[in-house]
Write an enzyme that holds these catalytic residues in place. Sequence first.
Site: not given
Lengths: 289, 289, 289, 289
Positions: C232-233
Amino acid sequence: MTDQTPTPSAVLTLSCPDRPGIVRAVADFFYVQDCDIVESHQFGDADTAQFHMRVLLRTGESTPGLATLRAQFDEVARAFAMTYELHDTAERPRLLIMVSKFDHCLYDLLYRWKSGQLKADIVGVVSNHRDLEPLAQWHDIPFHHVPVTPQTKPEAEAQVLRLVEELGVDLVVLARYMQILSEDMCQALDGRAINIHHSFLPSFKGANPYRQAHQRGVKLIGATAHYVTSDLDEGPIIEQAVHRVDHQAAVEDLVALGRDLESQTLARAVMWHVQRRVILNGARTIVFN
Amino acid sequence: MTDQTPTPSAVLTLSCPDRPGIVRAVADFFYVQDCDIVESHQFGDADTAQFHMRVLLRTGESTPGLATLRAQFDEVARAFAMTYELHDTAERPRLLIMVSKFDHCLYDLLYRWKSGQLKADIVGVVSNHRDLEPLAQWHDIPFHHVPVTPQTKPEAEAQVLRLVEELGVDLVVLARYMQILSEDMCQALDGRAINIHHSFLPSFKGANPYRQAHQRGVKLIGATAHYVTSDLDEGPIIEQAVHRVDHQAAVEDLVALGRDLESQTLARAVMWHVQRRVILNGARTIVFN
Amino acid sequence: MTDQTPTPSAVLTLSCPDRPGIVRAVADFFYVQDCDIVESHQFGDADTAQFHMRVLLRTGESTPGLATLRAQFDEVARAFAMTYELHDTAERPRLLIMVSKFDHCLYDLLYRWKSGQLKADIVGVVSNHRDLEPLAQWHDIPFHHVPVTPQTKPEAEAQVLRLVEELGVDLVVLARYMQILSEDMCQALDGRAINIHHSFLPSFKGANPYRQAHQRGVKLIGATAHYVTSDLDEGPIIEQAVHRVDHQAAVEDLVALGRDLESQTLARAVMWHVQRRVILNGARTIVFN
Amino acid sequence: MTDQTPTPSAVLTLSCPDRPGIVRAVADFFYVQDCDIVESHQFGDADTAQFHMRVLLRTGESTPGLATLRAQFDEVARAFAMTYELHDTAERPRLLIMVSKFDHCLYDLLYRWKSGQLKADIVGVVSNHRDLEPLAQWHDIPFHHVPVTPQTKPEAEAQVLRLVEELGVDLVVLARYMQILSEDMCQALDGRAINIHHSFLPSFKGANPYRQAHQRGVKLIGATAHYVTSDLDEGPIIEQAVHRVDHQAAVEDLVALGRDLESQTLARAVMWHVQRRVILNGARTIVFN
């Protein structure tokens, strides 16, 4: 900043000759009227010896209505030779947008209005072409087609000024409107019209600024939002922005890159005007952010 | 803005619980003391319910001396539970600069001091190396070589703190000083030490931020000037800046490009602190520009 | 730069181990095939010893069709162990946009598509809410309502992947889609999905980045467009931008200011991807502008 | 980017009429000469139908010396009507810096030179005043005091041109040199002199640009580094930068803020020129970064 503070209720802007005691008198007045100062900006211009101020107020239980408040503030204003405006922040300025065929600024303004960022009422879109009529209609904004030819220009401008009058327009936004306004029209809209010019003024005034920029080989292109005056592209600047470019950019690339600059620069200027953050200071502006 | 207004004479900064009447009381006080308000910034923090203000004053003929003025302002301060500082603008804060081997921030600060932009007295340069001694000497600044090893660190820090004491230092500037200060040292210098970190905090804390930035493939590198706290790289941020980079930039390029960012960001933070434009607001800062 | 050169006809991107003779072989090949090199960018990554190139070609009278050209280029590719893509520039990538309730990125992408800046086909809009259905419909884009609950998430993702398959989608754009994609979904879309994160990554990953930014007191807020990975990210960054803020900005102000950053950053990343200017380079990207 | 790649050995820049086969011929030539292409940038200008290229080469064991390489490349150059330069990257251009009383650009250039960022030899500082003599001396750079009055100007310019000749100067840097060069002098230094103008050209040409900027009320100030031509402030632009200002900034503030812009903009332009990244393209420049 946008005004996010809980329920501010009034905004005061004032200008007057600079001298001791102004802030004290203002602070005193609102203290007595049970008004809290939520935000305050001031500027004493050493060049002009004028003082300018913007105050965001939260009214209290014993604050009188705005009409009474104004009537009472008139005394302070007289004592310091102030020009001032005092508005309810719930009051939404009424905007008329003028466009031609380029749609990016209109698209952007309508989006900001629809999403609640631009706290104004857009009461109409005027254009010398019909291309952007569907866009206005989809947003339920009345569209006025006012064609302009050299012959009909005076009548066309009169028609726009009638609209301004009838619709109670506070601000005319020239969102890439490609007609040069007459001197009379400019004067009629003095301080009430914002234009976006697609260059970093005072560079590249007049026609085809991106072509001029390309020929000069600049390394940054710009956009300028300014109040309209009869002196073309010479009105007081509200906001400017630039974007880096390099030798690879053809004129068409500059035009494409410039769209975002123009939309954002115009939007900022209009939003600041609507929030009463912009004060005219001769040929310049004060922007209280 | 730098303070260019003709002969301002005093600068007041204050913080207190937000409540009606503060501005009025301040404006009233200085009006009575024959002090003009030349510049004024204020901020009511809705999160903390604290009010903060910076006022630049021009004293008049009947204004008492600063000591008297302070004594009298104490009453206002008490009434509103203010913490405040009131200084003569001619008073120059005394700076101690700490460096290791990188010279760009020192070079830049010394230039700004020499050219009159940085209106402070640089009373010494401390370094754990001798490399930058000639640079300090050419500027006639006393150079203190305080080597640091794991064994000597406590004594080295004590020596620096003695210097701070003896030289009456108001602000310690860590201009790429490559030693981590102990918690005790940080506390001793609380609110009186500014560090430059070579990343856009909170990204890339700790060692080798440019290497971290390269590995992450960021498209902008940054620098952050902040007050020193015992929590490494977590102190209140005063200023940040970024520079665009692309895939061509190796770590060494980032280091090279970062030098200008670091010098300028640190210089701005130090100059704003010296002009008393920075107010601590918990873990954040207010910068009145 | 946008591709404004007169009738370019094909774009080649390639990656291979760096060694002498690559450019020569490529230049040679296209010279023989009567193709002009209109624009060329290359990058030899010293860290990975990989070479990357993007070439914009104008085909001539004796240039064979694209299928033949590819078949013949395969030989060059084999000799240098290249991965490559060769596309007609008239070929428009097919985009599927995923949104939730925030409309600014969708509004912006649809505008750029409608005005011809974004040279792709938007084949559908997917949302877990119905709010943005009218916006898609006004642009004549099919809208797919795919609600997501913890229970239905696997089925909802399967439904989206079926759409990707059926519609022949080349790129999925997460335009403020507020659901976290499962690891399987991320892998299925590897290199084919771009997300906009509303912070300057790697700062403020995860939820509420503007709140995190406010608490940390940063002086610049940012936005990051990156390829989606299961981490994530943490996906490869394509573009980042920042905007200056000060202590006056509440969280709501950061959110409002961030909208423009998000829209523009995402739009740039998508347009560059569509123009085949972005090449994956491990955890980073090369952007040939 | 700065040249950090391991032991690059030569840099080629060329310009010629655009036509098929140029890249192929260049790639072919260096392949045969056992030269690796480490970095390559090219640009075909559609407006002028000229092709421009910069290639960074790493020579191999069987590469001949530079003189031989040049002699052999002459054939390629002739075939394509190229003008070109081929230099050893270890070759340091010789710079002469001209200043008056402002020291910020000189200070900055000397720092970059001293710290190894500016890979050139500064062979002298010329000034019409004596103020900056100590600064030059501390850096062990010969200082030449060449006073200028209306009467002595021709002789003063002749003296500078003799220095340029005798010292084998490759580039003259006007680092806030406050005298206007004569047309003859400009022509003598054509393509070999870089000036820093303290505005965002073409805005505010001529004297007192910060005063002009203040009067016009611009919201960004700028600096421009350009090649000197006899047409004052009209030479090809190499680099520009801007800084945001607001209504609070007096002329003196603009001057102070502008110093950093001027130093950095000039330094970038000089470093890019020294790295042979800048190619003249009529009234514009190509900067291969």
